[in-house]
Design a protein around this motif. Structure first.
Motif, short mmCIF file in Angstrom:
data_model
loop_
_atom_site.label_atom_id
_atom_site.label_comp_id
_atom_site.label_asym_id
_atom_site.label_seq_id
_atom_site.Cartn_x
_atom_site.Cartn_y
_atom_site.Cartn_z
N ALA A 21 32.25 14.76 112.07
CA ALA A 21 31.42 14.71 113.28
C ALA A 21 31.27 13.28 113.78
O ALA A 21 31.35 13.03 114.99
N ASP A 22 31.09 12.34 112.85
CA ASP A 22 30.99 10.93 113.25
C ASP A 22 32.27 10.47 113.93
O ASP A 22 32.23 9.73 114.92
N CYS A 23 33.40 10.90 113.39
CA CYS A 23 34.69 10.55 113.98
C CYS A 23 34.79 11.09 115.41
O CYS A 23 35.20 10.37 116.32
N LEU A 24 34.40 12.35 115.58
CA LEU A 24 34.43 12.94 116.93
C LEU A 24 33.51 12.19 117.88
O LEU A 24 33.91 11.83 118.99
N LEU A 25 32.28 11.99 117.43
CA LEU A 25 31.30 11.32 118.29
C LEU A 25 31.72 9.89 118.62
O LEU A 25 31.42 9.40 119.71
N GLY A 26 32.43 9.26 117.71
CA GLY A 26 32.85 7.89 117.95
C GLY A 26 34.08 7.77 118.82
O GLY A 26 34.35 6.70 119.38
N ASN A 27 34.86 8.85 118.96
CA ASN A 27 36.13 8.75 119.67
C ASN A 27 36.24 9.60 120.93
O ASN A 27 37.14 9.37 121.74
N ILE A 28 35.38 10.57 121.10
CA ILE A 28 35.44 11.39 122.31
C ILE A 28 34.49 10.80 123.33
O ILE A 28 33.32 10.56 123.05
N GLN A 29 35.05 10.55 124.50
CA GLN A 29 34.29 9.93 125.58
C GLN A 29 34.42 10.77 126.84
O GLN A 29 35.39 11.51 126.99
N THR A 36 43.69 15.48 125.23
CA THR A 36 43.31 14.29 124.47
C THR A 36 42.20 14.61 123.49
O THR A 36 42.22 14.15 122.34
N VAL A 37 41.23 15.42 123.91
CA VAL A 37 40.15 15.83 123.01
C VAL A 37 40.72 16.60 121.82
O VAL A 37 40.32 16.39 120.67
N GLN A 38 41.69 17.47 122.08
CA GLN A 38 42.33 18.22 120.98
C GLN A 38 43.02 17.27 120.01
O GLN A 38 42.94 17.46 118.79
#
Length: 109
Positions: A21-29, A36-38
């Protein structure tokens, strides 16, 4: 799926943070394409497989709970519709009986 995961990650707070989750929150903008989200999701899943499995299990449980809620709401709506239909049928039968009795009374005169 992602929205539920982000909400759960935010609700859990920093003490219960999960690497996926941290990885997602840190990289999805904002503004990223769906593709790109996938790709970000795939990269984060590859980087944090254990956390990803836990996140998918949480998503599965959330989906099951939501499905049960929808099924319960559908059943309640069906019961309500059936009750309304039965009440309408009873009212229609009473009106027909009343009309038949009125017509029979008029024939007797």
């Amino acid at each position: 799926m992602l929205n539920a995961l982000i909400i759960a990650a935010l609700a859990a707070g920093p003490a219960a943070s999960a690497p996926y989750a941290d990885c997602l929150l840190g990289n999805i903008q904002p503004g990223l394409t769906d593709r790109t989200v996938q790709l970000v999701q795939q990269a984060c899943a590859a980087k944090h497989p254990d956390s990803f499995v836990a996140a998918m299990e949480m998503e599965r449980q959330f989906g099951n709970q939501r499905r049960a809620q929808i099924d319960a709401e559908r059943a309640a709506a069906e019961r309500s519709a059936n009750a309304a239909a039965n009440a309408a049928a009873i009212a229609a039968q009473a009106a027909a009986d009343h009309e038949a009795a009125r017509a029979k009374g008029a024939d007797a005169k």
